[in-house]
Design a protein around this motif. Structure first.
Motif, PDB file in Angstrom:
ATOM      1  N   GLN A 144       0.773  -1.266  -0.167  1.00 11.43           N
ATOM      2  CA  GLN A 144      -0.052   0.007  -0.031  1.00 11.43           C
ATOM      3  C   GLN A 144       0.850   1.367   0.090  1.00 11.43           C
ATOM      4  O   GLN A 144       0.515   2.188  -0.460  1.00 11.43           O
ATOM      5  CB  GLN A 144      -1.031  -0.007   1.236  1.00 11.43           C
ATOM      6  CG  GLN A 144      -0.223   0.098   2.578  1.00 11.43           C
ATOM      7  CD  GLN A 144      -1.136   0.079   3.767  1.00 11.43           C
ATOM      8  OE1 GLN A 144      -1.894   0.983   3.686  1.00 11.43           O
ATOM      9  NE2 GLN A 144      -1.318  -0.832   4.593  1.00 11.43           N
ATOM     10  N   SER A 145       2.096   1.296   0.475  1.00 12.55           N
ATOM     11  CA  SER A 145       2.715   2.449   0.606  1.00 12.55           C
ATOM     12  C   SER A 145       3.497   2.999  -0.707  1.00 12.55           C
ATOM     13  O   SER A 145       3.855   3.849  -0.778  1.00 12.55           O
ATOM     14  CB  SER A 145       3.980   2.188   1.663  1.00 12.55           C
ATOM     15  OG  SER A 145       4.752   1.048   1.213  1.00 12.55           O
ATOM     16  N   ASN A 146       3.429   1.862  -1.822  1.00  8.63           N
ATOM     17  CA  ASN A 146       4.252   2.389  -2.923  1.00  8.63           C
ATOM     18  C   ASN A 146       3.839   1.515  -4.116  1.00  8.63           C
ATOM     19  O   ASN A 146       4.581   1.225  -4.984  1.00  8.63           O
ATOM     20  CB  ASN A 146       5.786   2.160  -2.646  1.00  8.63           C
ATOM     21  CG  ASN A 146       6.297   0.974  -2.466  1.00  8.63           C
ATOM     22  OD1 ASN A 146       5.633  -0.247  -2.264  1.00  8.63           O
ATOM     23  ND2 ASN A 146       7.662   0.640  -2.653  1.00  8.63           N
ATOM     24  N   TYR A 147       2.687   1.199  -4.304  1.00  7.58           N
ATOM     25  CA  TYR A 147       2.283   0.218  -5.256  1.00  7.58           C
ATOM     26  C   TYR A 147       2.258   0.827  -6.606  1.00  7.58           C
ATOM     27  O   TYR A 147       2.357   0.081  -7.734  1.00  7.58           O
ATOM     28  CB  TYR A 147       0.659  -0.483  -5.194  1.00  7.58           C
ATOM     29  CG  TYR A 147      -0.519   0.539  -4.780  1.00  7.58           C
ATOM     30  CD1 TYR A 147      -0.915   0.926  -6.084  1.00  7.58           C
ATOM     31  CD2 TYR A 147      -1.072   1.070  -3.804  1.00  7.58           C
ATOM     32  CE1 TYR A 147      -2.073   1.964  -6.133  1.00  7.58           C
ATOM     33  CE2 TYR A 147      -1.975   1.793  -3.643  1.00  7.58           C
ATOM     34  CZ  TYR A 147      -2.632   2.261  -4.844  1.00  7.58           C
ATOM     35  OH  TYR A 147      -3.574   3.091  -4.715  1.00  7.58           O
ATOM     36  N   VAL A 148       2.330   2.129  -6.878  1.00  2.59           N
ATOM     37  CA  VAL A 148       2.495   2.696  -8.183  1.00  2.59           C
ATOM     38  C   VAL A 148       3.763   2.571  -8.605  1.00  2.59           C
ATOM     39  O   VAL A 148       4.103   1.957  -9.837  1.00  2.59           O
ATOM     40  CB  VAL A 148       1.978   4.075  -7.944  1.00  2.59           C
ATOM     41  CG1 VAL A 148       2.349   4.818  -9.501  1.00  2.59           C
ATOM     42  CG2 VAL A 148       0.553   4.404  -7.992  1.00  2.59           C
ATOM     43  N   TYR A 149       4.863   2.960  -7.807  1.00  2.00           N
ATOM     44  CA  TYR A 149       6.353   2.547  -8.157  1.00  2.00           C
ATOM     45  C   TYR A 149       6.488   1.084  -8.191  1.00  2.00           C
ATOM     46  O   TYR A 149       7.276   0.644  -9.298  1.00  2.00           O
ATOM     47  CB  TYR A 149       7.103   3.425  -7.001  1.00  2.00           C
ATOM     48  CG  TYR A 149       8.472   3.002  -7.059  1.00  2.00           C
ATOM     49  CD1 TYR A 149       9.129   3.787  -7.951  1.00  2.00           C
ATOM     50  CD2 TYR A 149       9.301   2.212  -6.422  1.00  2.00           C
ATOM     51  CE1 TYR A 149      10.717   3.617  -8.073  1.00  2.00           C
ATOM     52  CE2 TYR A 149      10.406   1.964  -6.594  1.00  2.00           C
ATOM     53  CZ  TYR A 149      11.240   2.776  -7.347  1.00  2.00           C
ATOM     54  OH  TYR A 149      12.710   2.386  -7.559  1.00  2.00           O
ATOM     55  N   GLY A 150       5.976   0.540  -7.373  1.00  2.00           N
ATOM     56  CA  GLY A 150       6.028  -1.144  -7.562  1.00  2.00           C
ATOM     57  C   GLY A 150       5.647  -1.734  -8.610  1.00  2.00           C
ATOM     58  O   GLY A 150       6.149  -2.473  -9.309  1.00  2.00           O
ATOM     59  N   SER A 151       4.502  -1.318  -9.142  1.00  2.00           N
ATOM     60  CA  SER A 151       3.913  -1.891 -10.402  1.00  2.00           C
ATOM     61  C   SER A 151       4.576  -1.391 -11.528  1.00  2.00           C
ATOM     62  O   SER A 151       4.763  -2.303 -12.413  1.00  2.00           O
ATOM     63  CB  SER A 151       2.281  -1.487 -10.319  1.00  2.00           C
ATOM     64  OG  SER A 151       2.374   0.055 -10.632  1.00  2.00           O
ATOM     65  N   ALA A 152       5.197  -0.213 -11.492  1.00  2.00           N
ATOM     66  CA  ALA A 152       6.143   0.028 -12.742  1.00  2.00           C
ATOM     67  C   ALA A 152       7.368  -0.783 -12.663  1.00  2.00           C
ATOM     68  O   ALA A 152       7.609  -1.422 -13.647  1.00  2.00           O
ATOM     69  CB  ALA A 152       6.337   1.384 -12.728  1.00  2.00           C
TER      70      ALA A 152
END
Length: 245
Positions: free
Chosen positions: A146-154
């Motif tokens: 939840q803390s960085n899923y946009v960065y993580g998904s990229a």
């Protein structure tokens, strides 16, 4: 003498990697956004022993310029042996949750622009039947948090893309190396509280050089992140979603 292009050359990890490559006598083509900073880095690398240094200033998100940049590097250095893709930003997760535009911008920087570069470089190396591609992904791409899923998904997308390239180019004598750093103490993470799991960029750079020399595939840096992420990936989703990570 090896000829290397580095995208995101002003990033902390790229700078430390370039220092080692310069000491090894590489010709370096440095790509970044900040012209003044690129010059300072180039002057330093020249003193450290780089065979040749060329800089190119560009907004890496402008993918229409990628083909020309790569061709310029090939022309200026009379060939290309190694490509390091090290650019990226650390997404503002909260802003991305609110705005698709913010999320798209971060995804474009951390994923789509890299895919553009990887496609062009892969095609060139495939044609010449040699070359090494190194791209910096992240342990953040191993599981959505939840803390960085946009960065993580990229980063997850980049890791899978690299895996596919590696499979495609293996028989063409082209190496594709995925670098997955954990927490790294850089200007991008200056506001984070640091702990024992944090590494200096020079440690990551040494790992990248080792990965090139040993022709490795997927490398967690520092090494212990492989085991940390192995444990995290084993946590069942019904439990994982309850964690504040």
């Amino acid at each position: 003498m090896k000829k290397t292009i580095i995208f995101g050359a002003t990033s902390a990890i790229a700078q430390e990697t370039a220092k080692i490559l310069a000491q090894n006598g590489h010709a370096l083509f440095l790509v970044g956004r900040n012209k003044e900073k690129l010059k300072i880095i180039a002057d330093d690398l020249s003193v450290r022993g780089a065979h040749k240094i060329i800089t190119s200033t560009v907004d890496i998100n402008n993918t229409s310029e990628h083909s020309a940049i790569i061709q310029n590097a090939i022309d200026e250095m009379n060939g290309l042996d190694i490509a390091l893709i090290a650019h990226g930003t650390l997404s503002n997760q909260k802003a991305c949750e609110i705005s698709y535009t913010e999320a798209y911008t971060e995804f474009k920087t951390n994923c789509l622009s890299a895919i553009s570069l990887l496609t062009l470089i892969a095609n060139h190396f495939e044609q010449q039947a040699s070359g090494t591609i190194i791209a910096i992904s992240s342990v953040a791409g191993d599981r959505g948090r939840q803390s960085n899923y946009v960065y993580g998904s990229a980063k997850a997308a980049i890791s899978i893309f690299l895996q596919g390239l590696r499979n495609r180019l293996h028989k063409k004598n082209v190496r594709v190396i995925t670098i997955k750093p954990g927490f790294v103490d850089t200007p991008m993470t200056k506001d984070f509280e640091k702990g024992i799991l944090w590494a200096d960029p020079s440690v990551i750079a040494q790992g990248i050089i080792k990965a090139i020399e040993k022709k490795m595939d997927v490398v967690y840096l520092p090494w212990f992140w492989r085991y940390i992420m192995a444990v995290i990936k084993l946590i069942p989703e019904r439990l994982f979603k309850r964690l504040s990570l």
